[in-house]
Design a protein around this motif. Structure first.
Motif, PDB file in Angstrom:
ATOM      1  N   UNK A 302       0.831  -1.206   0.000  1.00 39.59           N
ATOM      2  CA  UNK A 302       0.000   0.000   0.000  1.00 39.59           C
ATOM      3  C   UNK A 302       0.866   1.258   0.000  1.00 39.59           C
ATOM      4  N   UNK A 303       1.945   1.243   0.785  1.00 40.08           N
ATOM      5  CA  UNK A 303       2.844   2.397   0.841  1.00 40.08           C
ATOM      6  C   UNK A 303       3.524   2.634  -0.506  1.00 40.08           C
ATOM      7  N   UNK A 304       3.894   1.554  -1.189  1.00 43.92           N
ATOM      8  CA  UNK A 304       4.534   1.682  -2.501  1.00 43.92           C
ATOM      9  C   UNK A 304       3.591   2.304  -3.526  1.00 43.92           C
ATOM     10  N   UNK A 305       2.310   2.000  -3.392  1.00 42.70           N
ATOM     11  CA  UNK A 305       1.324   2.464  -4.366  1.00 42.70           C
ATOM     12  C   UNK A 305       0.509   3.659  -3.865  1.00 42.70           C
ATOM     13  N   UNK A 306       0.950   4.242  -2.753  1.00 39.62           N
ATOM     14  CA  UNK A 306       0.269   5.418  -2.192  1.00 39.62           C
ATOM     15  C   UNK A 306      -1.211   5.148  -1.910  1.00 39.62           C
ATOM     16  N   UNK A 307      -1.462   3.980  -1.322  1.00 39.71           N
ATOM     17  CA  UNK A 307      -2.832   3.577  -0.970  1.00 39.71           C
ATOM     18  C   UNK A 307      -2.992   3.657   0.544  1.00 39.71           C
ATOM     19  N   UNK A 308      -4.084   4.239   0.983  1.00 35.71           N
ATOM     20  CA  UNK A 308      -4.394   4.314   2.405  1.00 35.71           C
ATOM     21  C   UNK A 308      -5.336   3.157   2.771  1.00 35.71           C
ATOM     22  N   UNK A 309      -4.816   2.188   3.506  1.00 37.41           N
ATOM     23  CA  UNK A 309      -5.629   1.045   3.913  1.00 37.41           C
ATOM     24  C   UNK A 309      -6.424   1.367   5.173  1.00 37.41           C
ATOM     25  N   UNK A 310      -7.694   0.974   5.151  1.00 38.47           N
ATOM     26  CA  UNK A 310      -8.564   1.189   6.314  1.00 38.47           C
ATOM     27  C   UNK A 310      -8.739  -0.085   7.134  1.00 38.47           C
ATOM     28  N   UNK A 311      -8.432  -1.218   6.539  1.00 36.85           N
ATOM     29  CA  UNK A 311      -8.649  -2.517   7.186  1.00 36.85           C
ATOM     30  C   UNK A 311      -7.563  -2.802   8.210  1.00 36.85           C
ATOM     31  N   UNK A 312      -7.808  -3.827   9.038  1.00 33.72           N
ATOM     32  CA  UNK A 312      -6.854  -4.190  10.082  1.00 33.72           C
ATOM     33  C   UNK A 312      -6.387  -5.639   9.987  1.00 33.72           C
ATOM     34  N   UNK A 313      -7.256  -6.534   9.552  1.00 35.37           N
ATOM     35  CA  UNK A 313      -6.855  -7.942   9.458  1.00 35.37           C
ATOM     36  C   UNK A 313      -6.245  -8.215   8.087  1.00 35.37           C
ATOM     37  N   UNK A 314      -5.528  -9.345   8.024  1.00 27.97           N
ATOM     38  CA  UNK A 314      -4.852  -9.697   6.775  1.00 27.97           C
ATOM     39  C   UNK A 314      -5.846  -9.859   5.628  1.00 27.97           C
ATOM     40  N   UNK A 315      -6.893 -10.676   5.846  1.00 30.00           N
ATOM     41  CA  UNK A 315      -7.858 -10.922   4.766  1.00 30.00           C
ATOM     42  C   UNK A 315      -8.547  -9.640   4.320  1.00 30.00           C
ATOM     43  N   UNK A 316      -8.882  -8.779   5.273  1.00 31.26           N
ATOM     44  CA  UNK A 316      -9.545  -7.521   4.916  1.00 31.26           C
ATOM     45  C   UNK A 316      -8.612  -6.640   4.089  1.00 31.26           C
ATOM     46  N   UNK A 317      -7.349  -6.604   4.469  1.00 38.67           N
ATOM     47  CA  UNK A 317      -6.380  -5.787   3.746  1.00 38.67           C
ATOM     48  C   UNK A 317      -6.207  -6.269   2.305  1.00 38.67           C
TER      49      UNK A 317
END
Length: 415
Positions: A302-317
């Motif tokens: 996500x950091x490489x692609x400038x994406x802000x993740x809102x999820x917390x678990x692996x599957x959700x991410x």
């Protein structure tokens, strides 16, 4: 399988007929074709002796062997540093061009798995024979051969001698002594050589990719001397540039296609820059599905692609990442990569191994095997973060992965 005779030659076309005579005498496979590497002057001598004076045809008739056809295209004139046919390689630049030409020629000829190469070192300058022998070491296969031809005293180098004849034929040496070609002895000496094709970068075994001999040798040597290696890692471009102050010719950029395995590589590279007290050694091969590792990898992606993740678990991410069409379009295998992680509830040991194999494939495509292996993540940390005494192929349960360089802080630069 067909056989091709490959030879280097200077001013003596007789080494071709002498080698062929030796091949027949020993009962080896009779070549279907010939390629000769020489200079522009040597090319004319070879053409005159073998074709215009029909010595190649005479030999085939004498031995009752199929005639080997030879054309001008089979006589390969080496280029000089300017790319022009070389008359006589004298400068250092000319010799580098000669080396590159011989290496590329041998590489191209060994592409055909249905043709074995019988390479002869009997003629040409010493540097030419060295480069041909070295090229066979780097590109030769298990069924290729290397030989030298030995000719009895008085006949070797004689301009009128091409091969021993069945009937008497007199020639005169420089001292006026009469020699009978019927009495000449020609012996083919087999030269054992170490085959190191597995060391050569995969991209250089592909037809058409020009071989730079100096760079290739320097890269192989750097693989045995990794303390002089420098890495510049471009995280977003998915590239690693390899250079070395000790080997100025080396400036290689390796691209990594798999974004998911690349994120693991970045994490392990970063881990290699930590000190023991900073908690290094946390990246281990999972013994059961690990749901923490995909969280770390997804966060890095996500950091490489400038994406802000809102999820917390692996599957959700992972599912959230798959909602970004631009990301999925750029990396169409991402959904297939994520699916088994989601199904298993984490990264398994076999999945972890597959990520390392993808990294290895990218490295070995562009680099010699020993240099590629030096840059591949391997088990180097114990549970306390200290370096293991024994690293490499030995497996250590629970050991942490890192890049086994002597001074990673001085050798790895991540931008």
């Amino acid at each position: 399988m067909k056989t091709m005779l490959l030879a280097v030659s200077g001013m003596s076309p007789a080494i071709i007929t002498e080698t062929l005579y030796g091949i027949n005498k020993r009962g080896d496979a009779w070549p279907k074709s010939i390629k000769i590497i020489t200079t522009s002057i040597g090319a004319e001598k070879i053409w005159q002796g073998l074709v215009e004076h029909q010595q190649l045809e005479h030999l085939c008739v004498e031995l009752d062997k199929p005639l080997i056809q030879i054309t001008r295209e089979d006589i390969l004139v080496v280029p000089n540093a300017a790319g022009e046919p070389v008359v006589d390689a004298r400068s250092e630049e000319d010799h580098e061009a000669l080396a590159n030409f011989i290496m590329s020629t041998v590489r191209d000829l060994t592409q055909d798995d249905h043709t074995s190469i019988h390479a002869s070192l009997a003629g040409g300058r010493k540097t030419m024979t060295f480069y041909l022998g070295y090229a066979m070491t780097l590109f030769g296969r298990h069924f290729d051969r290397l030989s030298h031809v030995l000719v009895s005293e008085g006949f070797e180098g004689h301009p009128d001698f091409y091969f021993p004849t069945r009937s008497s034929r007199e020639i005169t040496n420089r001292d006026g002594e009469k020699l009978d070609t019927k009495n000449a002895v020609v012996t083919l000496a087999d030269i054992p050589f170490i085959r190191q094709r597995q060391l050569v970068p995969e991209m250089l075994t592909e037809f058409g990719e020009r071989v730079n001999f100096r760079k290739l040798v320097d890269q192989i040597n750097l693989g045995e001397d990794v303390k002089h290696l420098k890495l510049q890692v471009n995280a977003k471009a998915q590239t690693v540039r390899i250079s070395s102050p000790a080997y100025p010719s080396i400036d290689v950029e390796v691209g990594f296609s798999g974004i998911w395995s690349w994120t693991l590589y970045l994490l392990i590279l970063e881990e290699s820059l930590l000190q023991p007290e900073q908690g290094r050694g946390g990246f281990t091969r999972p013994s059961k599905p690990d749901d923490i590792l995909p969280i770390m990898m997804a966060t890095k992606l996500a950091a490489l692609k400038d994406i802000q993740l809102r999820s917390e678990t692996a599957n959700e991410m992972l599912n959230e990442l798959l909602q970004y069409d631009q990301l999925v379009d750029a990396h169409p295998n991402l959904e297939r990569t994520f699916k088994p992680i989601i199904e298993k509830g984490g990264v398994t040991g076999s999945q972890f191994d597959s990520y390392l194999q993808q990294l290895q494939k990218s490295l070995q495509h562009a680099l010699p095997k020993n240099l590629a292996n030096a840059l591949l993540p391997t088990q180097i940390y114990g549970e306390d973060g200290a370096l293991l005494n024994n690293t490499g192929k030995s497996k250590h349960k629970g050991a942490g992965y890192g890049i086994a360089l002597p001074e990673p802080l001085q050798q790895i630069d991540i931008v």
